[in-house]
Design a protein around this motif. Structure first.
Motif, PDB file in Angstrom:
ATOM      1  N   ASP A   1      45.562  52.519  41.770  1.00 38.54           N
ATOM      2  CA  ASP A   1      45.892  51.275  41.084  1.00 38.54           C
ATOM      3  C   ASP A   1      47.286  50.831  41.513  1.00 38.54           C
ATOM      4  OD1 ASP A   1      45.678  49.197  39.108  1.00 38.54           O
ATOM      5  OD2 ASP A   1      46.903  50.412  37.765  1.00 38.54           O
TER       6      ASP A   1
ATOM      7  N   ASN B   1      39.466  39.421  37.003  1.00 32.46           N
ATOM      8  CA  ASN B   1      40.408  40.498  36.686  1.00 32.46           C
ATOM      9  C   ASN B   1      40.093  41.035  35.299  1.00 32.46           C
ATOM     10  OD1 ASN B   1      42.513  42.176  36.003  1.00 32.46           O
ATOM     11  ND2 ASN B   1      44.132  40.665  36.278  1.00 32.46           N
TER      12      ASN B   1
ATOM     13  N   THR C   1      40.162  50.936  32.230  1.00 32.30           N
ATOM     14  CA  THR C   1      39.839  50.394  33.553  1.00 32.30           C
ATOM     15  C   THR C   1      39.849  51.510  34.592  1.00 32.30           C
ATOM     16  OG1 THR C   1      42.173  49.735  33.743  1.00 32.30           O
ATOM     17  CG2 THR C   1      40.585  48.040  33.073  1.00 32.30           C
TER      18      THR C   1
ATOM     19  N   ILE D   1      33.706  46.821  42.439  1.00 31.33           N
ATOM     20  CA  ILE D   1      34.967  47.054  43.145  1.00 31.33           C
ATOM     21  C   ILE D   1      35.006  48.443  43.785  1.00 31.33           C
ATOM     22  CG2 ILE D   1      36.300  47.931  41.177  1.00 31.33           C
ATOM     23  CD1 ILE D   1      38.676  46.246  42.338  1.00 31.33           C
TER      24      ILE D   1
ATOM     25  N   THR E   1      40.353  44.447  46.328  1.00 32.54           N
ATOM     26  CA  THR E   1      40.768  43.683  45.161  1.00 32.54           C
ATOM     27  C   THR E   1      39.569  43.205  44.351  1.00 32.54           C
ATOM     28  OG1 THR E   1      40.757  41.388  45.999  1.00 32.54           O
ATOM     29  CG2 THR E   1      42.627  42.778  46.634  1.00 32.54           C
ATOM     30  N   SER E   2      39.780  43.127  43.047  1.00 32.09           N
ATOM     31  CA  SER E   2      38.777  42.538  42.175  1.00 32.09           C
ATOM     32  C   SER E   2      38.496  41.109  42.603  1.00 32.09           C
ATOM     33  CB  SER E   2      39.281  42.572  40.728  1.00 32.09           C
ATOM     34  OG  SER E   2      38.401  41.914  39.858  1.00 32.09           O
TER      35      SER E   2
ATOM     36  N   TYR F   1      31.750  40.794  35.325  1.00 30.60           N
ATOM     37  CA  TYR F   1      32.955  41.509  35.733  1.00 30.60           C
ATOM     38  C   TYR F   1      32.781  42.123  37.115  1.00 30.60           C
ATOM     39  CZ  TYR F   1      34.223  41.389  30.756  1.00 30.60           C
ATOM     40  OH  TYR F   1      34.538  40.999  29.479  1.00 30.60           O
TER      41      TYR F   1
ATOM     42  N   THR G   1      42.767  47.361  43.170  1.00 29.62           N
ATOM     43  CA  THR G   1      43.483  46.580  42.178  1.00 29.62           C
ATOM     44  C   THR G   1      42.607  45.524  41.518  1.00 29.62           C
ATOM     45  OG1 THR G   1      45.294  44.974  41.874  1.00 29.62           O
ATOM     46  CG2 THR G   1      44.331  45.121  44.078  1.00 29.62           C
ATOM     47  N   ASN G   2      42.853  45.290  40.241  1.00 27.01           N
ATOM     48  CA  ASN G   2      42.161  44.234  39.519  1.00 27.01           C
ATOM     49  C   ASN G   2      42.836  42.879  39.716  1.00 27.01           C
ATOM     50  OD1 ASN G   2      40.059  45.714  38.567  1.00 27.01           O
ATOM     51  ND2 ASN G   2      40.758  45.855  36.453  1.00 27.01           N
TER      52      ASN G   2
ATOM     53  N   ASP H   1      41.380  43.366  33.602  1.00 27.82           N
ATOM     54  CA  ASP H   1      42.494  43.866  32.806  1.00 27.82           C
ATOM     55  C   ASP H   1      42.712  42.974  31.586  1.00 27.82           C
ATOM     56  OD1 ASP H   1      42.930  45.869  34.618  1.00 27.82           O
ATOM     57  OD2 ASP H   1      44.723  44.992  35.508  1.00 27.82           O
TER      58      ASP H   1
ATOM     59  N   GLY I   1      35.846  43.860  38.684  1.00 30.60           N
ATOM     60  CA  GLY I   1      36.923  44.819  38.900  1.00 30.60           C
ATOM     61  C   GLY I   1      36.688  46.085  38.099  1.00 30.60           C
ATOM     62  N   LYS I   2      37.670  46.959  38.127  1.00 32.63           N
ATOM     63  CA  LYS I   2      37.584  48.208  37.364  1.00 32.63           C
ATOM     64  C   LYS I   2      37.422  47.900  35.876  1.00 32.63           C
ATOM     65  CE  LYS I   2      41.571  49.069  39.136  1.00 32.63           C
ATOM     66  NZ  LYS I   2      42.895  49.630  39.455  1.00 32.63           N
TER      67      LYS I   2
END
Length: 290
Positions: free
Chosen positions: A21, A168, A236, A207, A82-83, A199, A54-55, A170, A201-202
């Motif tokens: 991350d 993202n 995440t 992702i 990347t997300s 969604y 990364t998100n 997050d 991203g993480k």
């Protein structure tokens, strides 16, 4: 049982690749974290591969430029997932329609730049909410404003059955000493209101699929057991690692610094309490990546 360590080097030899991350681990949203960068550089010199996962809703190239601006050295990483790139690929396949209402800041419109990995991409047009077939969210219009300010627009969108693409996941991020809301907070609100959020991203699988493709593009064929995910987000980074069945290193001095009472190292009792509350099971924990 989570093992508390004091340096990445204590466990590095057990892994051939790291999924790392960025925000809260490698930089603080303003500048690079020197010890973290040094640890990753040393890991790479020892033969390991570093994939920055990364998100960020930004394309990979934009994140790369941002890293250099923050002072993260090129020798601290190999590639980036990347997300934003994962979500962009979905958008250009028509995941939320062709006419979309965009929620984000002006500098984030690069999200709509063409992407090479999608064959025959659909043409995306940004329109007003009342003309939209779907929603693309890279973050709040104002990252300091309570997500609740979006409730009236979200009610209208939900009533029309619009899907929200979240670039993202997050919920919050710390930019230096300032905590800001992220796209995930808006997507969570929309879902709570009965809308459908997508969604990329993480902690969600797309992702990680992208991260593995980035790793393979380096010529690395790494078994799951030889991958270590590193991050400061309980829901995440760590939840994502658990879902992917890979080991994880929890950075307690990031988003959870207060709850884990982390100065240089976390308070062990506070850490156990936090882990139990969040229902996570990191393989290792450390105050800061070093």
């Amino acid at each position: 049982m989570t093992r508390l360590i004091t340096a990445l080097s204590e466990i590095a030899q057990g892994y051939d690749a790291l999924f790392v991350d960025l925000w809260g681990c490698v930089h603080d949203g303003v500048r690079a974290l020197p010890e973290a960068c040094a640890a990753l550089s040393a890991y790479r010199k020892g033969g390991g591969a570093v994939v920055l996962v990364t998100n960020s809703p930004r394309p990979r190239g934009d994140v790369e430029r941002q890293l250099r601006h923050f002072g993260v050295p090129d020798d601290a990483w190999d590639t980036i997932a990347t997300s934003g790139d994962s979500a962009r690929a979905a958008m250009f396949t028509g995941a939320v329609g062709r006419r979309v209402w965009f929620i984000g800041q002006p500098q984030e419109v690069i999200f709509f730049d063409p992407i090479k990995v999608v064959e025959n991409p659909v043409e995306i047009t940004r329109v007003a909410l009342d003309e939209a077939e779907g929603i693309v969210c890279t973050g709040p219009f104002d990252p300091m404003a309570d997500p609740e300010v979006m409730r009236p627009q979200f009610l209208a969108a939900k009533t029309r059955g619009l899907k929200l693409l979240c670039a993202n996941p997050d919920i919050v991020v710390d930019r230096g000493e300032v905590r800001e809301w992220c796209a995930g907070a808006l997507a969570r609100l929309y879902t709570e209101m009965g809308g459908e959020s997508l969604y990329f991203g993480k902690p969600h699988p797309p992702i990680y699929d992208l991260a593995r493709r980035r790793l393979a593009a380096l010529g690395r064929d790494v078994e799951e057991a030889r991958i270590l995910a590193i991050g400061d987000g309980a829901q995440t980074d760590i939840r994502g690692a658990m879902g992917e069945d890979v080991d994880s290193l929890f950075i307690t001095g990031g988003l959870a610094a207060k709850e884990t009472r982390t100065s240089q190292h976390p308070d062990e009792t506070a850490l156990r309490t936090y882990i139990k509350k969040e229902m996570i099971a990191p393989t290792y924990a450390i105050g800061y990546l070093r």
